[in-house]
Design an enzyme around this catalytic site. Structure first.
Site, PDB file in Angstrom:
ATOM      1  N   ASN A 162       0.834   0.230   5.942  1.00 16.38           N
ATOM      2  CA  ASN A 162       1.024  -0.981   5.287  1.00 16.38           C
ATOM      3  C   ASN A 162       1.598  -1.896   6.044  1.00 16.38           C
ATOM      4  O   ASN A 162       2.464  -2.132   7.209  1.00 16.38           O
ATOM      5  CB  ASN A 162       2.316  -0.003   4.974  1.00 16.38           C
ATOM      6  CG  ASN A 162       1.471   1.263   3.472  1.00 16.38           C
ATOM      7  OD1 ASN A 162       0.669   0.943   3.429  1.00 16.38           O
ATOM      8  ND2 ASN A 162       2.954   1.550   3.095  1.00 16.38           N
ATOM      9  N   GLY A 163       1.117  -2.495   5.486  1.00 16.43           N
ATOM     10  CA  GLY A 163       1.519  -4.379   5.715  1.00 16.43           C
ATOM     11  C   GLY A 163       0.826  -5.209   6.595  1.00 16.43           C
ATOM     12  O   GLY A 163      -0.005  -4.871   6.333  1.00 16.43           O
ATOM     13  N   CYS A 172       0.982  -1.435  -0.072  1.00 13.89           N
ATOM     14  CA  CYS A 172      -0.173   0.270   0.016  1.00 13.89           C
ATOM     15  C   CYS A 172       0.716   1.275  -0.206  1.00 13.89           C
ATOM     16  O   CYS A 172       2.305   1.298   0.195  1.00 13.89           O
ATOM     17  CB  CYS A 172      -0.834   0.065   1.359  1.00 13.89           C
ATOM     18  SG  CYS A 172      -1.953  -1.278   1.352  1.00 13.89           S
ATOM     19  N   ARG A 216       1.544   1.358  -6.101  1.00 15.71           N
ATOM     20  CA  ARG A 216       2.648  -0.075  -4.681  1.00 15.71           C
ATOM     21  C   ARG A 216       0.651  -0.292  -4.710  1.00 15.71           C
ATOM     22  O   ARG A 216       1.273  -1.485  -4.313  1.00 15.71           O
ATOM     23  CB  ARG A 216       2.447   0.874  -4.001  1.00 15.71           C
ATOM     24  CG  ARG A 216       3.936   1.348  -4.546  1.00 15.71           C
ATOM     25  CD  ARG A 216       4.769   2.114  -2.777  1.00 15.71           C
ATOM     26  NE  ARG A 216       4.907   1.247  -2.087  1.00 15.71           N
ATOM     27  CZ  ARG A 216       6.569   1.011  -1.430  1.00 15.71           C
ATOM     28  NH1 ARG A 216       6.783   1.049  -2.403  1.00 15.71           N
ATOM     29  NH2 ARG A 216       6.302   0.435  -0.651  1.00 15.71           N
ATOM     30  N   LYS A 266       3.389  -3.230  -6.746  1.00 20.64           N
ATOM     31  CA  LYS A 266       4.516  -2.823  -7.441  1.00 20.64           C
ATOM     32  C   LYS A 266       5.400  -3.612  -6.078  1.00 20.64           C
ATOM     33  O   LYS A 266       6.224  -4.947  -6.885  1.00 20.64           O
ATOM     34  CB  LYS A 266       5.206  -1.652  -7.536  1.00 20.64           C
ATOM     35  CG  LYS A 266       6.304  -0.985  -7.910  1.00 20.64           C
ATOM     36  CD  LYS A 266       6.104  -1.457  -9.652  1.00 20.64           C
ATOM     37  CE  LYS A 266       7.520  -1.823 -10.259  1.00 20.64           C
ATOM     38  NZ  LYS A 266       8.174  -2.906 -11.194  1.00 20.64           N
ATOM     39  N   LYS A 276       6.170 -11.836 -17.818  1.00 21.26           N
ATOM     40  CA  LYS A 276       5.481 -10.734 -18.779  1.00 21.26           C
ATOM     41  C   LYS A 276       4.524 -10.739 -18.867  1.00 21.26           C
ATOM     42  O   LYS A 276       3.158  -9.839 -18.823  1.00 21.26           O
ATOM     43  CB  LYS A 276       6.422 -10.009 -19.406  1.00 21.26           C
ATOM     44  CG  LYS A 276       7.733  -9.037 -18.920  1.00 21.26           C
ATOM     45  CD  LYS A 276       7.584  -7.603 -18.861  1.00 21.26           C
ATOM     46  CE  LYS A 276       7.516  -7.625 -16.890  1.00 21.26           C
ATOM     47  NZ  LYS A 276       8.331  -8.555 -15.832  1.00 21.26           N
ATOM     48  N   HIS A 309       9.261 -34.005 -22.903  1.00 22.21           N
ATOM     49  CA  HIS A 309       9.206 -34.122 -21.212  1.00 22.21           C
ATOM     50  C   HIS A 309       7.565 -34.291 -21.029  1.00 22.21           C
ATOM     51  O   HIS A 309       7.389 -34.790 -20.016  1.00 22.21           O
ATOM     52  CB  HIS A 309      10.586 -34.841 -20.678  1.00 22.21           C
ATOM     53  CG  HIS A 309      11.318 -34.845 -20.684  1.00 22.21           C
ATOM     54  ND1 HIS A 309      12.289 -36.164 -21.270  1.00 22.21           N
ATOM     55  CD2 HIS A 309      12.788 -34.017 -21.851  1.00 22.21           C
ATOM     56  CE1 HIS A 309      12.994 -36.876 -21.847  1.00 22.21           C
ATOM     57  NE2 HIS A 309      13.729 -34.768 -22.012  1.00 22.21           N
ATOM     58  N   GLU A 333      11.344 -15.103 -17.814  1.00 20.80           N
ATOM     59  CA  GLU A 333      10.910 -13.879 -17.835  1.00 20.80           C
ATOM     60  C   GLU A 333      10.179 -12.960 -18.933  1.00 20.80           C
ATOM     61  O   GLU A 333       8.897 -12.421 -18.473  1.00 20.80           O
ATOM     62  CB  GLU A 333      12.256 -12.771 -17.555  1.00 20.80           C
ATOM     63  CG  GLU A 333      11.880 -11.100 -17.879  1.00 20.80           C
ATOM     64  CD  GLU A 333      11.446 -10.525 -16.272  1.00 20.80           C
ATOM     65  OE1 GLU A 333      10.636 -11.651 -15.898  1.00 20.80           O
ATOM     66  OE2 GLU A 333      10.810  -9.197 -16.370  1.00 20.80           O
ATOM     67  N   TRP A 350      -3.457  -2.157  -1.410  1.00 20.37           N
ATOM     68  CA  TRP A 350      -3.846  -2.737  -1.565  1.00 20.37           C
ATOM     69  C   TRP A 350      -4.145  -4.366  -0.875  1.00 20.37           C
ATOM     70  O   TRP A 350      -3.339  -4.615  -0.394  1.00 20.37           O
ATOM     71  CB  TRP A 350      -2.276  -3.847  -2.159  1.00 20.37           C
ATOM     72  CG  TRP A 350      -2.208  -4.777  -3.303  1.00 20.37           C
ATOM     73  CD1 TRP A 350      -3.128  -5.097  -4.483  1.00 20.37           C
ATOM     74  CD2 TRP A 350      -2.217  -6.222  -3.009  1.00 20.37           C
ATOM     75  NE1 TRP A 350      -2.034  -6.336  -4.752  1.00 20.37           N
ATOM     76  CE2 TRP A 350      -1.665  -7.138  -4.043  1.00 20.37           C
ATOM     77  CE3 TRP A 350      -1.685  -7.079  -1.575  1.00 20.37           C
ATOM     78  CZ2 TRP A 350      -1.441  -8.593  -3.736  1.00 20.37           C
ATOM     79  CZ3 TRP A 350      -1.366  -8.429  -1.340  1.00 20.37           C
ATOM     80  CH2 TRP A 350      -1.339  -8.922  -2.381  1.00 20.37           C
ATOM     81  N   GLU A 373       1.419 -11.469 -16.396  1.00 22.31           N
ATOM     82  CA  GLU A 373       0.970  -9.865 -15.922  1.00 22.31           C
ATOM     83  C   GLU A 373      -0.043  -9.265 -16.494  1.00 22.31           C
ATOM     84  O   GLU A 373      -0.177  -8.347 -15.194  1.00 22.31           O
ATOM     85  CB  GLU A 373       1.735  -9.760 -14.787  1.00 22.31           C
ATOM     86  CG  GLU A 373       3.289  -9.515 -14.940  1.00 22.31           C
ATOM     87  CD  GLU A 373       4.240  -8.620 -14.401  1.00 22.31           C
ATOM     88  OE1 GLU A 373       4.082  -8.220 -13.035  1.00 22.31           O
ATOM     89  OE2 GLU A 373       5.596  -8.635 -14.889  1.00 22.31           O
TER      90      GLU A 373
HETATM   91  O1  M6R Z   1      11.076  -5.216  -5.864  1.00 24.97           O
HETATM   92  P1  M6R Z   1      11.785  -6.533  -6.020  1.00 24.97           P
HETATM   93  O2  M6R Z   1      12.859  -6.817  -7.500  1.00 24.97           O
HETATM   94  O3  M6R Z   1      12.452  -7.739  -5.182  1.00 24.97           O
HETATM   95  O4  M6R Z   1      10.439  -7.435  -6.398  1.00 24.97           O
HETATM   96  C1  M6R Z   1       9.598  -8.698  -6.658  1.00 24.97           C
HETATM   97  C2  M6R Z   1       9.103  -8.692  -8.045  1.00 24.97           C
HETATM   98  O5  M6R Z   1       7.944  -8.834  -6.721  1.00 24.97           O
HETATM   99  C3  M6R Z   1       8.599  -8.399  -8.673  1.00 24.97           C
HETATM  100  O6  M6R Z   1       9.918  -8.618  -9.552  1.00 24.97           O
HETATM  101  C4  M6R Z   1       7.468  -8.603 -10.054  1.00 24.97           C
HETATM  102  O7  M6R Z   1       7.782 -10.270 -10.225  1.00 24.97           O
HETATM  103  C5  M6R Z   1       7.181  -7.430 -10.683  1.00 24.97           C
HETATM  104  N1  M6R Z   1       5.584  -7.473 -10.440  1.00 24.97           N
HETATM  105  C6  M6R Z   1       7.501  -8.738 -12.218  1.00 24.97           C
HETATM  106  O8  M6R Z   1       7.129  -7.719 -13.247  1.00 24.97           O
END
Ligand code: M6R
Length: 610
Positions: A99-100, A2, A27, A605, A487, A506, A483, A75, A490
């Site tokens: 937050n948390g 958050c 965030r 984020k 992308k 396999h 990766e 969030w 998400e």
């Molecule tokens: O801030 P960080 O690099 O530690 O974050 C790790 C993941 O939460 C972050 O890479 C997440 O997977 C992204 N949304 C990917 O695009």
């Protein structure tokens, strides 16, 4: 996950708070709220489900005035996204944002209910509001009430409190979730991220773990975990003022993809000469540590984990040191063996990822030679708690889908790998000079990859009506495929998987049909012929292929196999280079699908909860 903003000023702060939330919206973005104490000591609270814009409109419509206030973008963790669950939460004269996660919230809720408190939300945060209200009754100050409250909370939090009866101050506590204080002239601010405050100040102070702070217009007092007054360092931020603006771009993700050449230049600046990597620039004692390291343990999540997986190939093949890469949320909950002279490396864009941070804290007790972080946010928890930090200098990354953080992490790790290889006599000066030359050429090569934007935009239409996509690579391109699939899923919500191409037969080969596009990363390297065989396996089963290939790889397309001929680049930097068309592909597919590219559903984020 958050975002928090707070302000104590003479002027009306509602606009500052809402602007701060806008900058933090990436965030968390399911609901938002603000509470401001006005001149009549009334607490005006406005909360809205949805984006910050909904809140901004409501705040405008309701003419919220007053110089002291707190605000939050949420969030959801406990309780669905709803107006009732949005922060600030209020108990009597007290308003709280948080937050948390408060882990013992159920127990505290039961105690508070016995005391007669009636809960209005399903959140864990509301227990903080009631606890502060309860403790305030027997405390001389609001700070004391917050200290007593903090002593009862288990979990991770950054929390900020205002008392309607005394708008001259706001108080904050930090335990596991960052709080930064921003210094103005005759006014002070706080937030969970300095980005929120860049429009009002450049002078910042980060609270340390366990700190409680009291902020008035003219003064900031910080007490440490034992209640002793402490001075924390004040730093001047050089973050770009417009980091929160999209400029000419339609989305932050697009902006950040196109910023990669500059981000890479910044990441390498002062760290490479014409011919060599400047190991001293990697961090304090880096020379001593990298000279004796025998094993590298990388810990990370998400995209950062994928970059670690790619760099593992370099650590072992170039530097000759063994390297393990593990997802932080797994590593932290298993018994692990620490090898001799093992260096712990956390990778993170934000530096606040809860699982990565917890893994670092755990690992530090287990006898690693040293704990290093490769991180993009100065002053973040990982940076502060590691023995040394190698900053990626990608600049602020706002799009939830991480892009420039990934490529700059890879560049940072390549510099580190070269340093280890040289310090341990496993690399000649000539080879080092070759790799450094490739690094210098990388930003220009990334520009070449970006020039494929239009071609990839056209290609993206083939994916938009598909429900599944497979990404294939071999060697270090397998993590690049991982990766790429992260992308795509998400931001476009298309189910995507990555496979090491040799693993297809396999099991996953059973999935191949004309409805499942298969994207292949195909540079020229020792594995090219093997990869070609894997591609044939897909073709023979009627698969639809999209091959991002080196122009020298000798692919010829047909109606079932589209070839995207990429200009040749040196093998060593090719994993970074091939990442870019994958990012563009996801971006354009998401655009066609009309998803929220920068703030995809259900995500946030910085993942500051476990
Ligand atoms: O801030 P960080 O690099 O530690 O974050 C790790 C993941 O939460 C972050 O890479 C997440 O997977 C992204 N949304 C990917 O695009």
């Amino acid at each position: 996950m958050c975002g928090i903003v707070g302000a104590v000023a003479q002027r009306d702060v509602a606009e500052i708070l809402v602007e701060g939330l806008r900058r933090l919206e990436y965030r968390g973005y399911d609901s938002a709220g603000v509470a401001v104490v006005d001149a009549d000591l009334e607490l005006k609270r406005v909360r809205r489900l949805g984006k910050v814009q909904e809140l901004a409109d409501a705040v405008d419509a309701q003419d919220v005035t007053g110089g002291t206030g707190i605000a939050h973008t949420r969030w959801a963790t406990h309780g669905e996204p709803s107006e009732a669950n949005a922060h600030p939460h209020v108990s009597g004269d007290i308003a709280v944002v948080h937050n948390g996660i408060i882990e013992n919230h159920e127990e505290l809720r039961a105690t508070l209910q016995e005391r007669g408190y009636v809960f209005q939300s399903q959140t864990d945060t509301e227990v903080i509001a009631h606890l502060v209200e309860w403790e305030r009754r027997t405390s001389e100050t609001l700070v004391e009430a917050l200290q007593k409250t903090a002593a009862q909370l288990d979990g991770a939090y950054g929390t900020v409190v205002v008392d309607r009866k005394d708008p001259s101050r706001i108080v904050a506590a930090r335990s596991g979730s960052p709080i930064v204080i921003g210094f103005g002239v005759g006014e002070n601010f706080l937030a969970s991220d300095q980005l929120a405050l860049l429009s009002v100040t450049r002078r910042f102070m980060y609270l340390e773990e366990g700190d409680v702070a009291e902020i008035t217009r003219r003064d900031v007092k910080v007490l440490d975990v034992d209640g002793n007054p402490v001075e924390r360092e004040i730093t001047e931020s050089n973050a770009e003022h417009d980091a929160g603006d999209k400029g000419q771009y339609r989305h932050f993700m697009q902006k950040e993809i196109f910023e990669q050449p500059r981000a890479l230049i910044n990441t390498m600046e002062g760290r490479v000469t014409d011919k060599a990597v400047v190991t001293e620039a990697i961090g304090v004692n880096a020379v001593d540590i990298l000279k004796k390291v025998e094993h590298v343990q990388i810990i990370a999540c998400g995209t950062s984990y994928n970059s670690g997986m790619a760099a593992r190939y370099w650590f072992e093949s170039i530097a000759g040191v063994s390297c393990d890469v593990e997802i932080a949320s797994e590593f932290r909950y298993r018994d692990f063996v620490v090898r001799p002279n093992s260096l712990l490396v956390t990778l993170s864009q934000s530096g606040e990822t809860a699982d990565t941070l917890a893994a670092l804290r755990l690992a530090k007790e287990k006898g690693y030679m040293s704990a290093m972080t490769i991180c993009n946010v100065a002053g973040s928890s990982l940076v502060r708690e590691s023995d040394f930090a190698f900053m990626t200098r990608a600049g602020t990354e706002i799009g939830v889908a991480s892009t420039k953080a990934f490529t700059t992490q890879l560049a940072a790790m390549l510099m580190m790998v070269v340093s280890i290889a040289r310090l341990q006599d496993r690399m000649t000066e000539e080879r080092e000079a070759e790799i450094v030359k490739s690094l210098h050429e990388l930003p220009a090569n990334i520009e070449k990859a970006l020039a494929f934007d239009k071609e990839i935009e056209a290609l993206a239409t083939d994916f938009a009506d598909k429900h599944h996509t497979l990404f294939l690579g071999r060697g270090e391109y397998y993590p690049i495929a991982m990766e790429a699939s992260l992308k795509l899923k998400e931001i476009s919500y298309i189910h995507a998987e990555a496979y090491a191409a040799g693993e297809l037969k396999h099991g996953p080969l059973a999935l191949i049909d004309a409805d499942m596009p298969v994207v292949v990363v195909a540079p020229t390297n020792d594995l090219l012929e093997k990869l070609k065989s894997n591609i044939e396996e897909v073709r023979a089963r009627g698969g639809l292929l999209y091959v991002f290939a080196d122009e020298k790889a000798g692919f010829e397309g047909d109606e079932n196999m589209k070839i995207i001929q990429m200009p040749h680049v040196d093998d060593i930097i090719a994993p970074i280079y091939y990442t870019v068309p994958m990012q563009l592909l996801s971006y354009h597919v998401a655009l066609i699908k009309g998803t929220d590219v920068d703030q995809p559903r259900n995500l946030a984020k910085a993942v500051t909860v476990e």
